[in-house]
Design a protein around this motif. Sequence first.
Motif, mmCIF file in Angstrom:
data_model
loop_
_atom_site.group_PDB
_atom_site.id
_atom_site.type_symbol
_atom_site.label_atom_id
_atom_site.label_comp_id
_atom_site.label_asym_id
_atom_site.label_seq_id
_atom_site.Cartn_x
_atom_site.Cartn_y
_atom_site.Cartn_z
ATOM 1 N N ALA A 93 10.496 -1.704 40.695
ATOM 2 C CA ALA A 93 10.495 -0.271 40.991
ATOM 3 C C ALA A 93 10.427 0.571 39.729
ATOM 4 O O ALA A 93 11.200 1.496 39.517
ATOM 5 C CB ALA A 93 11.738 0.090 41.816
ATOM 6 N N GLU A 121 6.345 -4.026 41.542
ATOM 7 C CA GLU A 121 6.762 -3.247 42.702
ATOM 8 C C GLU A 121 8.246 -3.475 42.971
ATOM 9 O O GLU A 121 9.017 -2.553 43.233
ATOM 10 C CB GLU A 121 5.940 -3.658 43.927
ATOM 11 C CG GLU A 121 6.227 -2.794 45.147
ATOM 12 C CD GLU A 121 5.543 -3.354 46.390
ATOM 13 O OE1 GLU A 121 5.749 -2.776 47.469
ATOM 14 O OE2 GLU A 121 4.823 -4.360 46.272
ATOM 15 N N GLN A 122 8.670 -4.729 42.870
ATOM 16 C CA GLN A 122 10.077 -5.046 43.105
ATOM 17 C C GLN A 122 10.964 -4.383 42.045
ATOM 18 O O GLN A 122 12.054 -3.899 42.352
ATOM 19 C CB GLN A 122 10.272 -6.560 43.070
ATOM 20 C CG GLN A 122 11.677 -6.980 43.483
ATOM 21 C CD GLN A 122 11.953 -8.437 43.139
ATOM 22 O OE1 GLN A 122 11.410 -8.984 42.183
ATOM 23 N NE2 GLN A 122 12.804 -9.061 43.931
#
Length: 477
Positions: free
Chosen positions: A418, A415-416
């Motif tokens: 992206a 998630e980080q």
Amino acid sequence: MSSEFDERVRRAGQIGALGSSPWGNRFDGAQPIGPVASSFGVETEGKSFTVAGRVTAHRSFGKAVFLDVRDRTGKVQVYARQDALRSSWELFKHVGIADWIGVTGTLGKTRTGEITLFATEIALLTKALRPLPEKWHGLQDPELRHRRRYLDLIANPKVLETFQKRSRMLSEMRRFLDARGYLEVETPVMHSIAGGAAARPFVTHHNALDRDFFLRIALEIPLKKLLVGGFEKVYEIGRVFRNEGIDTRHNPEFTMLELYHALGDLRTMMELCEGLVVHLAKEIAGGLTLPYGEKVIDLAPPWPRKEFYDLLREHGFDPADQEQLRTELRKRGIDPAKMDAWEVLDEIFGEVVQPQIVNPVFVTAQPIEMTPLCRRIDGRPAHADRFEAYVAGMEISNAYTELNDPIEQRARLEEQAAGDASKTDHDFLRAMEHGMPPAGGIGVGIDRLAMILTNNPSIREVILFPLLREADSGAEE
RNA sequence: GAGGACGUAGCUCAGUGGUAGAGCAACGGUCUUUUAAACCGUGGGCCGAGGGUUCGAGCCCCUCCGUCCUCACCA
């Protein structure tokens, strides 16, 4: 060109002509000046001592001269007279301020009561070709102080003291940790992926491999791999690099302690942090009540534990009321338009709460979004099992109960990143999938801790050679 | 990145448009118990760099370089 430089070169030549080298070699038998001077008493008066150091003052009376000689431990006055020195007097006439000399003499007091070494023999060890800064204003210009730290250390005794304290701080830290069974390791500075923190990295290039590497921005990832490998109590003290702004609290390269303790958690790290800082304060700063600028810091444990959201409430903010918070930020000239809710909270905290903290506080239970490597508080999934230790408005430490669930870890790192797979540290995730024991982990900013323990207002005052732009070469000479 | 301050002798600093200065340091001299020793004398400057205004610039204007402070950036 400096005429004093030329003059000193001429002097060096004259010394050579007298059959002596202006740049001597090994000198045996010197005792530290501080202890020698303070040993003065019936036992030592009239006894012969040998010391060596730099000449920092020179008061000449023709056929007799008073010198101040300084080494790392202190300063002593030397009295040299022609009839006592005999043959070495001719050479001694060429000794001046800034030169290194070795002196043998008898310890005594002058009639004004100053402890003095009455020289019987003087050796010139190194002739200095450049002068020292002026003797009572010293070196003031901050630019010169940092660029030419060697002169700063000579001219400003407090600076030498600060860096001696920093050195002792590091060795005490190692002693403290080693005594508790932590093992010190060294991990790579050059990383393929700059992980463990969110900061812009420096990029460098390896020619033979023809690929870029990042200088590390944290020590966390390799140390956690060592947890997987069975280093259950492990730490590293090392330089990290962040390609960001420079100010009184930030230098692009700075030193961190990171430590991991298998089977422990955040509480383990709180005890360690408190214990370590208290130990260092006692050893280095002489106690737990420290002057810091205009303030006085009380480091006495136990340090209060306060939850992040409670601190915001204590300062009159409702963490749930985003409109109130965003209005406050706008009032302070900060544009919250692009911020997520948790970023707004963090910003308010940094603006309102952090500057008001003087005595140490463990701030806990931050929003989980800020910390992809941190475990959630059991039963409170929105909150990180984390503390930040603040002292004097500065974050000096950051600790987690470490996330050891590899599946959640992968989700949070992806998630980080992206969607950019190249930014996900697959090797770290693979290591975690082999089983990382539950652990507490902590990072401590060594430079900021040194600022507090030595009462210095700027990080540049506790880093020997802080980063400066390259000096205009035309300004040299 | 923005704003402000600063940059003059080795160091600490004066010098607001008219011959570049002081103290310390250096060099020479007097001086064998000084403490920032004292006294007499001497040398030392691309006034951060470049451009402009002016009869004339260390000083006024512009650009650049560097440092510091505040802010911004900064898990």
